[in-house]
Design a protein around this motif. Structure first.
Motif, PDB file in Angstrom:
ATOM      1  N   GLY A 156       0.794  -1.219   0.000  1.00 46.23           N
ATOM      2  CA  GLY A 156       0.000   0.000   0.000  1.00 46.23           C
ATOM      3  C   GLY A 156       0.829   1.272   0.000  1.00 46.23           C
ATOM      4  N   ILE A 157       2.101   1.158  -0.370  1.00 45.24           N
ATOM      5  CA  ILE A 157       3.002   2.316  -0.398  1.00 45.24           C
ATOM      6  C   ILE A 157       2.942   2.953  -1.787  1.00 45.24           C
ATOM      7  CG2 ILE A 157       5.418   3.046  -0.232  1.00 45.24           C
ATOM      8  CD1 ILE A 157       5.848   0.684   1.687  1.00 45.24           C
ATOM      9  N   PRO A 158       2.688   4.257  -1.872  1.00 44.24           N
ATOM     10  CA  PRO A 158       2.648   4.921  -3.182  1.00 44.24           C
ATOM     11  C   PRO A 158       3.953   4.716  -3.950  1.00 44.24           C
ATOM     12  CG  PRO A 158       1.778   6.373  -1.488  1.00 44.24           C
ATOM     13  CD  PRO A 158       2.372   5.200  -0.768  1.00 44.24           C
ATOM     14  N   LEU A 159       3.838   4.336  -5.207  1.00 47.37           N
ATOM     15  CA  LEU A 159       4.996   4.139  -6.082  1.00 47.37           C
ATOM     16  C   LEU A 159       4.823   5.019  -7.311  1.00 47.37           C
ATOM     17  CD1 LEU A 159       7.558   2.683  -7.116  1.00 47.37           C
ATOM     18  CD2 LEU A 159       6.056   0.843  -7.953  1.00 47.37           C
ATOM     19  N   ILE A 160       5.786   5.893  -7.522  1.00 55.03           N
ATOM     20  CA  ILE A 160       5.786   6.785  -8.683  1.00 55.03           C
ATOM     21  C   ILE A 160       7.018   6.463  -9.517  1.00 55.03           C
ATOM     22  CG2 ILE A 160       5.643   9.173  -9.485  1.00 55.03           C
ATOM     23  CD1 ILE A 160       3.414   8.421  -7.477  1.00 55.03           C
ATOM     24  N   LEU A 161       6.840   6.222 -10.794  1.00 57.32           N
ATOM     25  CA  LEU A 161       7.969   5.970 -11.687  1.00 57.32           C
ATOM     26  C   LEU A 161       8.220   7.193 -12.559  1.00 57.32           C
ATOM     27  CD1 LEU A 161       7.207   2.317 -12.852  1.00 57.32           C
ATOM     28  CD2 LEU A 161       8.772   3.053 -11.044  1.00 57.32           C
ATOM     29  N   PHE A 162       9.489   7.447 -12.862  1.00 57.77           N
ATOM     30  CA  PHE A 162       9.818   8.535 -13.780  1.00 57.77           C
ATOM     31  C   PHE A 162      10.894   8.079 -14.753  1.00 57.77           C
ATOM     32  CE2 PHE A 162      13.012   9.114 -10.486  1.00 57.77           C
ATOM     33  CZ  PHE A 162      14.145   9.535 -11.182  1.00 57.77           C
ATOM     34  N   ASP A 163      10.875   8.660 -15.937  1.00 57.45           N
ATOM     35  CA  ASP A 163      11.834   8.375 -17.012  1.00 57.45           C
ATOM     36  C   ASP A 163      11.757   6.919 -17.467  1.00 57.45           C
ATOM     37  OD1 ASP A 163      13.906   9.072 -18.856  1.00 57.45           O
ATOM     38  OD2 ASP A 163      15.320   8.000 -17.575  1.00 57.45           O
ATOM     39  N   ARG A 164      12.152   6.006 -16.609  1.00 51.60           N
ATOM     40  CA  ARG A 164      12.065   4.590 -16.953  1.00 51.60           C
ATOM     41  C   ARG A 164      11.005   3.925 -16.076  1.00 51.60           C
ATOM     42  NH1 ARG A 164      18.393   2.851 -16.592  1.00 51.60           N
ATOM     43  NH2 ARG A 164      19.302   4.692 -17.584  1.00 51.60           N
ATOM     44  N   ALA A 311      13.989  19.199 -14.526  1.00 52.87           N
ATOM     45  CA  ALA A 311      13.471  19.925 -13.359  1.00 52.87           C
ATOM     46  C   ALA A 311      11.961  19.738 -13.242  1.00 52.87           C
ATOM     47  CB  ALA A 311      13.818  21.406 -13.460  1.00 52.87           C
ATOM     48  N   LEU A 312      11.282  19.840 -14.360  1.00 57.75           N
ATOM     49  CA  LEU A 312       9.825  19.680 -14.370  1.00 57.75           C
ATOM     50  C   LEU A 312       9.435  18.246 -14.019  1.00 57.75           C
ATOM     51  CD1 LEU A 312       7.028  20.837 -14.886  1.00 57.75           C
ATOM     52  CD2 LEU A 312       7.349  20.389 -17.330  1.00 57.75           C
ATOM     53  N   ILE A 313      10.178  17.278 -14.544  1.00 56.97           N
ATOM     54  CA  ILE A 313       9.885  15.871 -14.234  1.00 56.97           C
ATOM     55  C   ILE A 313      10.022  15.620 -12.739  1.00 56.97           C
ATOM     56  CG2 ILE A 313      10.796  13.513 -14.472  1.00 56.97           C
ATOM     57  CD1 ILE A 313      11.273  14.101 -17.420  1.00 56.97           C
ATOM     58  N   GLY A 314      11.068  16.179 -12.105  1.00 59.17           N
ATOM     59  CA  GLY A 314      11.253  16.011 -10.668  1.00 59.17           C
ATOM     60  C   GLY A 314      10.103  16.589  -9.866  1.00 59.17           C
ATOM     61  N   LYS A 315       9.695  17.798 -10.214  1.00 58.39           N
ATOM     62  CA  LYS A 315       8.592  18.451  -9.504  1.00 58.39           C
ATOM     63  C   LYS A 315       7.286  17.681  -9.670  1.00 58.39           C
ATOM     64  CE  LYS A 315      10.536  23.116  -9.739  1.00 58.39           C
ATOM     65  NZ  LYS A 315      10.465  24.454 -10.360  1.00 58.39           N
ATOM     66  N   LEU A 316       7.003  17.241 -10.888  1.00 56.49           N
ATOM     67  CA  LEU A 316       5.758  16.519 -11.148  1.00 56.49           C
ATOM     68  C   LEU A 316       5.740  15.158 -10.456  1.00 56.49           C
ATOM     69  CD1 LEU A 316       5.254  17.371 -14.934  1.00 56.49           C
ATOM     70  CD2 LEU A 316       3.922  18.245 -13.001  1.00 56.49           C
ATOM     71  N   ALA A 317       6.888  14.481 -10.384  1.00 57.48           N
ATOM     72  CA  ALA A 317       6.966  13.190  -9.689  1.00 57.48           C
ATOM     73  C   ALA A 317       6.685  13.366  -8.204  1.00 57.48           C
ATOM     74  CB  ALA A 317       8.337  12.552  -9.903  1.00 57.48           C
ATOM     75  N   ALA A 318       7.264  14.419  -7.612  1.00 53.75           N
ATOM     76  CA  ALA A 318       7.030  14.700  -6.190  1.00 53.75           C
ATOM     77  C   ALA A 318       5.565  15.046  -5.939  1.00 53.75           C
ATOM     78  CB  ALA A 318       7.935  15.842  -5.729  1.00 53.75           C
ATOM     79  N   GLU A 319       4.993  15.839  -6.821  1.00 51.00           N
ATOM     80  CA  GLU A 319       3.583  16.230  -6.669  1.00 51.00           C
ATOM     81  C   GLU A 319       2.651  15.030  -6.840  1.00 51.00           C
ATOM     82  OE1 GLU A 319       3.124  19.366  -9.498  1.00 51.00           O
ATOM     83  OE2 GLU A 319       4.255  20.824  -8.289  1.00 51.00           O
ATOM     84  N   ALA A 320       3.024  14.099  -7.710  1.00 46.71           N
ATOM     85  CA  ALA A 320       2.220  12.886  -7.890  1.00 46.71           C
ATOM     86  C   ALA A 320       2.214  12.065  -6.607  1.00 46.71           C
ATOM     87  CB  ALA A 320       2.763  12.057  -9.053  1.00 46.71           C
ATOM     88  N   PHE A 321       3.376  11.982  -5.938  1.00 42.62           N
ATOM     89  CA  PHE A 321       3.439  11.282  -4.650  1.00 42.62           C
ATOM     90  C   PHE A 321       2.556  11.972  -3.613  1.00 42.62           C
ATOM     91  CE2 PHE A 321       5.293  11.806  -0.410  1.00 42.62           C
ATOM     92  CZ  PHE A 321       5.032  10.532   0.096  1.00 42.62           C
ATOM     93  N   LEU A 322       2.659  13.294  -3.516  1.00 40.99           N
ATOM     94  CA  LEU A 322       1.876  14.041  -2.523  1.00 40.99           C
ATOM     95  C   LEU A 322       0.375  13.856  -2.758  1.00 40.99           C
ATOM     96  CD1 LEU A 322       3.964  17.343  -2.390  1.00 40.99           C
ATOM     97  CD2 LEU A 322       3.803  15.587  -0.598  1.00 40.99           C
ATOM     98  N   GLU A 323      -0.003  13.820  -4.023  1.00 47.51           N
ATOM     99  CA  GLU A 323      -1.423  13.627  -4.347  1.00 47.51           C
ATOM    100  C   GLU A 323      -1.901  12.267  -3.858  1.00 47.51           C
ATOM    101  OE1 GLU A 323      -4.248  13.280  -8.318  1.00 47.51           O
ATOM    102  OE2 GLU A 323      -2.356  14.391  -8.438  1.00 47.51           O
ATOM    103  N   ARG A 324      -1.062  11.240  -4.031  1.00 46.72           N
ATOM    104  CA  ARG A 324      -1.418   9.892  -3.589  1.00 46.72           C
ATOM    105  C   ARG A 324      -1.472   9.798  -2.066  1.00 46.72           C
ATOM    106  NH1 ARG A 324      -4.177   7.249  -7.267  1.00 46.72           N
ATOM    107  NH2 ARG A 324      -3.175   7.444  -9.307  1.00 46.72           N
ATOM    108  N   VAL A 325      -0.475  10.349  -1.401  1.00 49.35           N
ATOM    109  CA  VAL A 325      -0.388  10.192   0.055  1.00 49.35           C
ATOM    110  C   VAL A 325      -1.427  11.049   0.778  1.00 49.35           C
ATOM    111  CG1 VAL A 325       1.291  11.999   0.681  1.00 49.35           C
ATOM    112  CG2 VAL A 325       1.354   9.804   1.856  1.00 49.35           C
ATOM    113  N   ASN A 326      -1.822  12.155   0.161  1.00 48.74           N
ATOM    114  CA  ASN A 326      -2.823  13.030   0.792  1.00 48.74           C
ATOM    115  C   ASN A 326      -4.253  12.564   0.544  1.00 48.74           C
ATOM    116  OD1 ASN A 326      -0.901  14.774   1.878  1.00 48.74           O
ATOM    117  ND2 ASN A 326      -0.838  16.054   0.038  1.00 48.74           N
ATOM    118  N   ASN A 327      -4.421  11.675  -0.427  1.00 53.50           N
ATOM    119  CA  ASN A 327      -5.763  11.156  -0.725  1.00 53.50           C
ATOM    120  C   ASN A 327      -5.722   9.636  -0.831  1.00 53.50           C
ATOM    121  OD1 ASN A 327      -7.238  13.828  -1.334  1.00 53.50           O
ATOM    122  ND2 ASN A 327      -5.444  13.919  -2.677  1.00 53.50           N
ATOM    123  N   PRO A 328      -5.315   8.959   0.258  1.00 55.69           N
ATOM    124  CA  PRO A 328      -5.111   7.504   0.192  1.00 55.69           C
ATOM    125  C   PRO A 328      -6.377   6.706  -0.094  1.00 55.69           C
ATOM    126  CG  PRO A 328      -5.049   8.263   2.473  1.00 55.69           C
ATOM    127  CD  PRO A 328      -5.074   9.494   1.615  1.00 55.69           C
TER     128      PRO A 328
END
Length: 353
Positions: A156-164, A311-328
């Motif tokens: 149940g841990i949020p997993l976000i993938l980026f680039d690969r 830079a944008l990919i990093g920010k969007l990946a972090a925001e995707a995690f926050l969205e998942r963890v704030n709305n489990p």
């Protein structure tokens, strides 16, 4: 209290780590009171809080974050897995992930796989043991078995993938469209008058490199050019790989008039060999890399490349995690965020200048 503190320090001489119980013994209070004081509980007086913090400092007390995470069910730690740290792309992604998450009270734990599946699995085990609140990852070149990533999901841990990342995992993903970007590179080289374009590719078992090869092939077919297997050579895309593959291409009966490398370090290795052989770039062989590493603008000739908007990919990946963890409890549809890449045309492929 001073005598009790002195005795406790002597007693701790051979002890590895100070505990809450040690602080409680010095002050003559319960361990639970110490714990509440360290966590700034409103029912604990300011006088006690000050005394507890002073003794904790004197005894060099270090809180057990793992135990705390187990009690609270939250560690405020996010694991970030990258293939390697000697890349401007991954460094920039990390910097921006950390910037976004720090503002929300999270710290990151960085691990690098060095493109090794075994090391990647070991990193995942360590992150799960540390009770991270989420994992943001870019997979190693060697990774084919996804069971360790499935293990993250099963907990149940949020997993976000980026680039690969692999579509089979059905998790949030942030990256560029590798197929269209590869297609764009070939179109550019054809526009420069190139007809025999070689591709120093990454391993096709990795989705992004498979898509780059597919984009390369389809662009050639679109313009009625043959797909020649001896012009597509897969590798780890390191500098030495670029040197080795470029030499192989030059040894062909009919050498290419352009080379598209799926990584800037491989492009740099190729450029070194071309210079050593006295081959003019781009007049005789044009060259394009991928990732916009800083050196691509400094070398001569400067190397055309792809800016992946790290830079944008990093920010969007972090925001995707926050969205998942704030709305489990909200089972939102998966986020597949595609960032527009940019082809930066420099001297190594600009034949029309």
């Amino acid at each position: 209290m001073f005598n009790r503190l002195s005795k406790c320090i002597k007693k701790l001489g051979n002890k590895k780590k100070t505990t809450i119980k040690d602080i409680a013994n010095v002050l003559g209070i319960t361990p639970s009171a110490v714990s509440r004081a360290l966590n700034n509980h409103p029912r604990i007086s300011e006088k006690t809080k000050i005394a507890v913090k002073q003794v904790a400092e004197n005894l060099n007390y270090q809180p057990n974050h793992l135990a705390s995470a187990l009690r609270k069910g939250k560690s405020n730690l996010v694991g970030v897995i990258i293939p390697r740290n000697n890349s401007n792309f991954f460094s920039s992604v990390l910097e921006n992930i950390e910037e976004v998450l720090n503002k929300k009270g999270y710290n990151i734990i960085i691990t690098q796989s060095n493109e090794s599946y075994k090391k990647e699995c070991s990193s995942i085990e360590a992150l799960l043991y540390t009770q991270v609140d989420g994992v943001i990852a870019s997979m190693a070149n060697e990774t084919v078995d996804l069971s360790y990533y499935e293990k993250i999901k099963s907990k149940g841990i949020p997993l976000i993938l980026f680039d690969r990342g692999e579509n089979d995992l059905n998790v949030d993903y942030v990256g560029i469209d590798d197929y269209l970007t590869s297609h764009m590179i070939v179109e550019h080289l054809l526009d420069q008058g190139c007809k025999r374009i070689a591709h120093i590719a990454g391993y096709s078992k990795t989705r992004i490199y498979k898509n780059r090869i597919r984009g390369y092939n389809d662009a050639l077919e679109k313009h009625g050019l043959p797909i020649e297997k001896d012009l597509i050579i897969e590798s780890n895309l390191r500098l030495n790989d670029g040197r080795r593959v470029m030499q192989e291409l030059l040894n062909l009966n009919e050498r290419p008039d352009a080379v598209y490398a799926a990584g800037d370090y491989a492009a740099l290795g190729a450029l070194q060999v071309l210079e050593e052989q006295g081959i003019k770039v781009p007049e005789e062989i044009a060259l394009v890399g991928f990732s916009n590493e800083p050196f691509t603008s400094f070398v001569k000739p400067s190397i055309s490349t792809i800016d992946q908007k790290s830079a944008l990919i990093g920010k969007l990946a972090a925001e995707a995690f926050l969205e998942r963890v704030n709305n489990p409890k909200v089972k939102a549809s998966l986020n597949k965020i595609i960032v527009d890449a940019e082809l930066i045309i420099r001297d190594s492929s600009n034949k029309k200048e």
